[in-house]
Design a protein around this motif. Structure first.
Motif, PDB file in Angstrom:
ATOM      1  N   LEU A 120      33.490   2.726  58.734  1.00  0.00           N
ATOM      2  CA  LEU A 120      32.658   2.995  59.896  1.00  0.00           C
ATOM      3  C   LEU A 120      31.220   2.927  59.418  1.00  0.00           C
ATOM      4  CD1 LEU A 120      32.284   3.946  62.867  1.00  0.00           C
ATOM      5  CD2 LEU A 120      32.423   6.292  61.993  1.00  0.00           C
ATOM      6  N   THR A 121      30.383   2.105  60.076  1.00  0.00           N
ATOM      7  CA  THR A 121      29.015   1.937  59.594  1.00  0.00           C
ATOM      8  C   THR A 121      28.027   1.800  60.748  1.00  0.00           C
ATOM      9  OG1 THR A 121      27.623   0.732  58.030  1.00  0.00           O
ATOM     10  CG2 THR A 121      29.070  -0.585  59.424  1.00  0.00           C
ATOM     11  N   SER A 122      26.776   1.983  60.411  1.00  0.00           N
ATOM     12  CA  SER A 122      25.672   1.697  61.325  1.00  0.00           C
ATOM     13  C   SER A 122      24.961   0.459  60.784  1.00  0.00           C
ATOM     14  CB  SER A 122      24.698   2.879  61.371  1.00  0.00           C
ATOM     15  OG  SER A 122      23.956   2.954  60.169  1.00  0.00           O
ATOM     16  N   ASP A 123      23.864   0.086  61.427  1.00  0.00           N
ATOM     17  CA  ASP A 123      23.118  -1.079  60.943  1.00  0.00           C
ATOM     18  C   ASP A 123      21.919  -0.689  60.084  1.00  0.00           C
ATOM     19  OD1 ASP A 123      21.510  -0.048  62.912  1.00  0.00           O
ATOM     20  OD2 ASP A 123      21.108  -1.963  63.876  1.00  0.00           O
ATOM     21  N   SER A 124      21.879   0.555  59.609  1.00  0.00           N
ATOM     22  CA  SER A 124      20.756   0.957  58.749  1.00  0.00           C
ATOM     23  C   SER A 124      20.847   0.213  57.422  1.00  0.00           C
ATOM     24  CB  SER A 124      20.756   2.468  58.518  1.00  0.00           C
ATOM     25  OG  SER A 124      21.727   2.831  57.565  1.00  0.00           O
ATOM     26  N   SER A 125      19.716  -0.079  56.845  1.00  0.00           N
ATOM     27  CA  SER A 125      19.700  -0.857  55.603  1.00  0.00           C
ATOM     28  C   SER A 125      20.428  -0.126  54.474  1.00  0.00           C
ATOM     29  CB  SER A 125      18.274  -1.213  55.198  1.00  0.00           C
ATOM     30  OG  SER A 125      17.520  -0.047  54.986  1.00  0.00           O
ATOM     31  N   SER A 126      20.294   1.186  54.406  1.00  0.00           N
ATOM     32  CA  SER A 126      20.981   1.925  53.333  1.00  0.00           C
ATOM     33  C   SER A 126      22.497   1.910  53.542  1.00  0.00           C
ATOM     34  CB  SER A 126      20.459   3.355  53.216  1.00  0.00           C
ATOM     35  OG  SER A 126      20.742   4.088  54.384  1.00  0.00           O
ATOM     36  N   ASP A 127      22.947   2.065  54.802  1.00  0.00           N
ATOM     37  CA  ASP A 127      24.397   1.998  55.074  1.00  0.00           C
ATOM     38  C   ASP A 127      24.954   0.627  54.724  1.00  0.00           C
ATOM     39  OD1 ASP A 127      24.486   4.605  55.945  1.00  0.00           O
ATOM     40  OD2 ASP A 127      24.730   4.118  58.071  1.00  0.00           O
ATOM     41  N   LEU A 128      24.240  -0.427  55.107  1.00  0.00           N
ATOM     42  CA  LEU A 128      24.723  -1.782  54.846  1.00  0.00           C
ATOM     43  C   LEU A 128      24.722  -2.104  53.359  1.00  0.00           C
ATOM     44  CD1 LEU A 128      23.151  -3.647  57.867  1.00  0.00           C
ATOM     45  CD2 LEU A 128      25.550  -3.059  57.512  1.00  0.00           C
TER      46      LEU A 128
END
Length: 119
Positions: free
Chosen positions: A45-53
């Motif tokens: 499960l992820t968001s599009d934030s640069s750190s998450d990606l």
């Protein structure tokens, strides 16, 4: 429910004889199970934030190196709320072109109530 539907769809797809990661039962039983048809999937499960990606891309590379390269491939499902096509291409590249990867859009809006539970 969405995850269960996606896993059923992927199981149906990977049960076909012509897929590259399917091997015979004799190979699987002899310890040569690399590439055997999996009964599981890996979900993120992820968001599009640069750190998450960035973290997810690193995780996918480690998944391939330490699980897929040793035990065979499993379908990977990434649940997200806003990934752009270039994000998806980047993540597929991190996992590897031959690895089964799908993306499932989900709404990640928080439904926060100021009411205490049980009130």
């Amino acid at each position: 429910e969405i995850a269960a539907q996606e896993i059923r769809r992927l199981r149906k797809a990977i049960s076909k004889e012509d897929l590259p990661w399917r091997v015979s039962e004799s190979d699987a039983c002899s310890g040569q199970h690399r590439g055997a048809t999996p009964n599981s999937a890996v979900a993120y499960l992820t968001s599009d934030s640069s750190s998450d990606l960035s973290d997810l891309a690193a995780s996918l590379q480690l998944l391939r190196r330490h699980l897929f390269d040793v035990h065979g491939q499993y379908p990977v499902i990434i649940f997200h709320d806003s990934l752009a096509p270039f994000h998806m291409r980047h993540l597929q590249s991190a996992l590897g072109a031959g690895c089964p990867l799908s993306f499932q859009h989900v709404s990640l809006e928080a439904n926060v109530s100021s009411e205490p539970s049980g009130a």
